[in-house]
Design a protein around this motif. Structure first.
Motif, mmCIF file in Angstrom:
data_model
loop_
_atom_site.group_PDB
_atom_site.id
_atom_site.type_symbol
_atom_site.label_atom_id
_atom_site.label_comp_id
_atom_site.label_asym_id
_atom_site.label_seq_id
_atom_site.Cartn_x
_atom_site.Cartn_y
_atom_site.Cartn_z
ATOM 1 N N PRO A 29 0.927 -1.154 -0.019
ATOM 2 C CA PRO A 29 -0.085 0.007 0.065
ATOM 3 C C PRO A 29 0.837 1.337 0.116
ATOM 4 O O PRO A 29 2.167 1.281 0.203
ATOM 5 N N THR A 30 0.377 2.301 -0.213
ATOM 6 C CA THR A 30 1.047 3.728 0.181
ATOM 7 C C THR A 30 1.310 3.958 1.473
ATOM 8 O O THR A 30 0.629 3.572 2.395
ATOM 9 N N LYS A 31 2.633 4.420 1.834
ATOM 10 C CA LYS A 31 2.940 4.770 2.910
ATOM 11 C C LYS A 31 2.103 5.724 3.854
ATOM 12 O O LYS A 31 1.802 6.659 3.119
ATOM 13 N N THR A 32 1.946 5.520 5.071
ATOM 14 C CA THR A 32 0.961 6.375 5.841
ATOM 15 C C THR A 32 1.970 7.037 6.867
ATOM 16 O O THR A 32 1.177 7.682 7.809
ATOM 17 N N PHE A 33 3.141 7.094 6.783
ATOM 18 C CA PHE A 33 3.999 7.477 7.544
ATOM 19 C C PHE A 33 5.455 7.658 7.208
ATOM 20 O O PHE A 33 5.692 7.385 5.966
ATOM 21 N N GLY A 34 6.063 8.765 7.905
ATOM 22 C CA GLY A 34 7.672 8.960 7.351
ATOM 23 C C GLY A 34 7.824 9.336 6.220
ATOM 24 O O GLY A 34 6.794 10.090 5.466
ATOM 25 N N GLU A 35 9.142 9.109 5.783
ATOM 26 C CA GLU A 35 9.389 9.877 4.487
ATOM 27 C C GLU A 35 8.545 9.149 3.171
ATOM 28 O O GLU A 35 8.255 7.979 3.255
ATOM 29 N N GLY A 36 8.168 10.022 2.224
ATOM 30 C CA GLY A 36 7.195 9.361 1.244
ATOM 31 C C GLY A 36 5.944 9.063 1.738
ATOM 32 O O GLY A 36 5.218 8.560 0.802
ATOM 33 N N MET A 37 5.706 9.733 2.840
ATOM 34 C CA MET A 37 4.079 9.326 3.349
ATOM 35 C C MET A 37 3.009 9.995 2.170
ATOM 36 O O MET A 37 3.507 10.996 1.715
ATOM 37 N N GLY A 38 2.153 9.132 2.021
ATOM 38 C CA GLY A 38 1.041 9.516 1.201
ATOM 39 C C GLY A 38 1.568 9.363 -0.284
ATOM 40 O O GLY A 38 0.599 9.458 -1.276
ATOM 41 N N MET A 39 2.697 8.860 -0.577
ATOM 42 C CA MET A 39 3.113 8.883 -2.092
ATOM 43 C C MET A 39 3.706 7.584 -2.386
ATOM 44 O O MET A 39 3.319 6.650 -3.299
ATOM 45 N N ALA A 40 4.707 7.251 -1.585
ATOM 46 C CA ALA A 40 5.710 5.940 -1.769
ATOM 47 C C ALA A 40 5.021 4.566 -1.437
ATOM 48 O O ALA A 40 3.977 4.957 -0.542
ATOM 49 N N SER A 41 5.578 3.544 -1.718
ATOM 50 C CA SER A 41 5.143 2.105 -1.515
ATOM 51 C C SER A 41 5.666 2.004 -0.131
ATOM 52 O O SER A 41 6.644 2.240 0.243
ATOM 53 N N ASP A 42 4.551 1.268 0.676
ATOM 54 C CA ASP A 42 5.061 0.640 1.916
ATOM 55 C C ASP A 42 5.377 -0.721 1.707
ATOM 56 O O ASP A 42 4.671 -1.587 1.513
ATOM 57 N N LEU A 43 7.047 -0.819 1.857
ATOM 58 C CA LEU A 43 7.337 -2.012 1.479
ATOM 59 C C LEU A 43 7.760 -3.297 2.696
ATOM 60 O O LEU A 43 8.343 -3.985 2.663
ATOM 61 N N GLN A 44 7.010 -2.752 3.778
ATOM 62 C CA GLN A 44 7.405 -3.590 5.038
ATOM 63 C C GLN A 44 7.014 -5.025 5.060
ATOM 64 O O GLN A 44 7.545 -5.867 5.419
ATOM 65 N N TYR A 45 5.712 -5.054 4.395
ATOM 66 C CA TYR A 45 5.068 -6.620 4.393
ATOM 67 C C TYR A 45 6.026 -7.232 3.108
ATOM 68 O O TYR A 45 6.392 -8.546 3.349
ATOM 69 N N TRP A 46 6.536 -6.530 2.372
ATOM 70 C CA TRP A 46 7.336 -6.967 1.360
ATOM 71 C C TRP A 46 8.623 -7.733 2.013
ATOM 72 O O TRP A 46 9.179 -8.717 1.427
ATOM 73 N N GLU A 47 9.329 -6.842 2.640
ATOM 74 C CA GLU A 47 10.408 -7.043 3.077
ATOM 75 C C GLU A 47 10.416 -8.077 4.092
ATOM 76 O O GLU A 47 11.233 -8.730 4.226
ATOM 77 N N ARG A 48 9.372 -8.304 5.100
ATOM 78 C CA ARG A 48 9.054 -9.399 5.720
ATOM 79 C C ARG A 48 9.275 -10.447 5.239
ATOM 80 O O ARG A 48 10.004 -11.560 5.507
#
Ligand code: NAD
Ligand code: UGA
Length: 458
Positions: free
Chosen positions: A92-111
């Motif tokens: 999903p789109t990042k909802t926090f930190g750098e790139g919030m509201g724009m970048a992909s949130d890759l935490q699930y991917w990295e996990r």
């Protein structure tokens, strides 16, 4: 039965579930395991009530499940025994930190990358099925290679182009399959192993091979182009309403040019769905990160135009209903982001509902498949909203009907009956241009199609 190859998919969502079900149907000699961290999702896939609604999917799952298609929460065991691992977790789109509201949130991917490194015992082909920013494979490879212990991990990109509501058909008869791999011996071999799966039902000429980076970026670009067409025609719909031109006639005239083509030119209240906005914003973020601001601005306008269209739709409703909807009952016909799905992610109906409630309207929401999601989406809303699967009771006593989803059954409703049960003047705002506007006018409605002149008595 022993299977010649074992294929794992991490992530049992809208993509992982249908994709693996169709592959399992078509490749009976391979075993497919689909795993997820969400036990409810897995329980759903193992039940008669699948966790997502897709025409034809029940039948495909019923044929393959228990034969060579298995759903489980045992991610570690799945990784250990698989030859090929598809990863289709959410990005999903990042909802926090750098790139919030724009970048992909890759935490699930990295996990998943860490899980693969932890549990894999031999060589694996890892397939990026999720939609990812260009050069994500590089990050995946770095995590995997940090701890190889003699194992080889080959990362391949194979983005998914299915659309919701037509997932099974798209998977069986898709325009193309895209496989991006490194130009090395192991890369080429991995690409062929993935192509061998699809060759069970896809003709060779529809299987495209590219570099990993082109494949990753092609997916974002394909969605950006599709959404751009919708924003383009929606921009013109605004102009049509001012000039008495008709956007459907324009779409036909323009789309008849074979260089342009007729599809994806239906003006609407706006595009929704979990991916268009997310993927374009991701593209915008990537362009900005390379200081390509004109490129970023260009694509960002596609999303801004979509927001304008949703707002414009509500503003028109309020204006035409004598500049106030306070206290008025408005029936929303459809809440799903498109027909034939129960999915409401980024549905324009959410924006429209919230704006109307801000104007103090009372809402009656109806949808054949998406009411459970609609309730969740509007749970925090501070206003009067009721939900009913029956469009007739939604419209009863209403001042206006707004069509927000292109469900086919809305064309066949008894609009004489609906008209009789509504307050007068009875307004209808067709945000999908699916109704017979002349017929509605004859019944007595004040009719507001999208992108053409209104048919009213005053
Ligand atoms: P989804 O949210 O429906 O499913 C993702 C699943 O992954 C969830 O069930 C979640 O529990 C699971 N998950 C997350 N982290 C996990 C982990 N570490 N281990 C195991 N499971 C994990 O998402 P989706 O709609 O299927 O989309 C998945 C990807 O495919 C996204 O990148 C999306 O952009 C892309 N995509 C989606 C569509 C579509 O129509 N929905 C089409 C093409 C591509
Ligand atoms: C879209 C793409 O079509 C898929 O190829 C892609 O795989 C997927 O995104 C993804 O990456 O998730 P999807 O969002 O499921 O699929 O559905 P679409 O049929 O593309 O519709 C998206 C939105 O655009 C819907 O709200 C739809 O109503 C709207 N739309 C579509 C229009 O307003 N006008 C049109 O002419 C076409």
């Amino acid at each position: 039965m022993s299977h010649s190859k074992r294929i794992l998919c991490i992530g049992a969502g809208y993509v992982g579930g249908p994709t693996m079900a169709v592959m399992a149907l078509k490749c009976p000699e391979y075993r497919f395991d689909v795993v997820d961290i969400n036990p409810d999702r897995i329980a759903g896939w193992n039940s008669d009530e699948l966790p997502i609604y897709e025409p034809g999917l029940d039948d495909v799952v019923r044929q393959a499940r228990g034969r060579n298609l298995f759903f489980s929460t045992d991610i570690a065991a799945g990784i250990r025994s698989a030859d090929i691992i598809f990863v289709s977790v959410n990005t999903p789109t990042k909802t926090f930190g750098e790139g919030m509201g724009m970048a992909s949130d890759l935490q699930y991917w990295e996990r998943t990358a860490h899980e693969i490194v932890t549990h894999a015992q031999g060589d694996k082909i890892i397939v990026e099925k999720s939609t990812l920013p260009v050069r994500t494979a590089e990050a995946m490879e770095r995590i995997l290679r940090a701890n190889t212990r003699g194992r080889h991990f080959e990362v391949v990109s194979n983005p998914e182009f299915l659309a919701e509501g037509t997932a099974v058909r798209d998977l069986l008869e898709g325009d193309r399959v895209l496989i991006g791999a490194h130009d090395t011996d192991t890369g080429r071999a991995a690409a062929q192993a993935i192509a061998d799966i699809y060759r069970h039902w896809m003709p060779d000429e529809r299987i495209l091979f590219t570099s990993v980076w082109s494949s990753e970026l092609s997916k974002l670009v394909a969605n950006a182009f599709l959404a751009q067409r919708i924003s383009s025609i929606n921009a013109i719909s605004a102009l049509c309403e001012e000039t008495d031109a008709d956007v459907s006639e324009i779409a036909r005239a323009v789309g008849s040019d074979s260089r342009i083509g007729p599809r994806f030119l239906n003006a609407s209240v706006g595009f929704g769905g979990s991916c268009f906005k997310k993927d374009i914003l991701n593209l915008v973020y990537i362009a900005r990160s390379y200081h390509l601001h004109e490129v970023a601005d260009y694509w960002e306008m596609v999303v801004r135009m979509n927001e304008f269209q949703m707002q414009r739709f509500v503003r028109r409703m309020v204006k035409e209903m004598f500049n106030t909807v306070a206290g008025k009952k408005i029936a929303l016909f459809g809440f799903a982001f498109k027909a034939d799905t129960g999915d409401t992610r980024e549905s324009p109906a959410i924006t429209v509902a919230r704006m109307l409630v801000e104007e103090r309207a009372r809402l009656a929401v109806t949808d054949p498949k998406a009411l459970a999601n609609a309730r969740k989406d509007l749970a925090d809303i501070n206003g009067e909203v009721t939900f009913t699967p029956d469009p007739y009771s939604a419209a009863e006593g209403a001042d206006a009907v707004a069509v927000l989803t292109d469900w086919r059954q809305y064309r066949e409703l008894d609009f004489e009956r609906i008209f009789k049960s509504m307050l007068k003047p009875a307004f209808i705002f067709d945000g999908r241009n699916i109704l017979n506007h002349q017929a509605l006018r004859r019944i007595g409605f004040q009719v507001y199609p999208l992108g053409s002149r209104s048919l009213t008595t005053f």
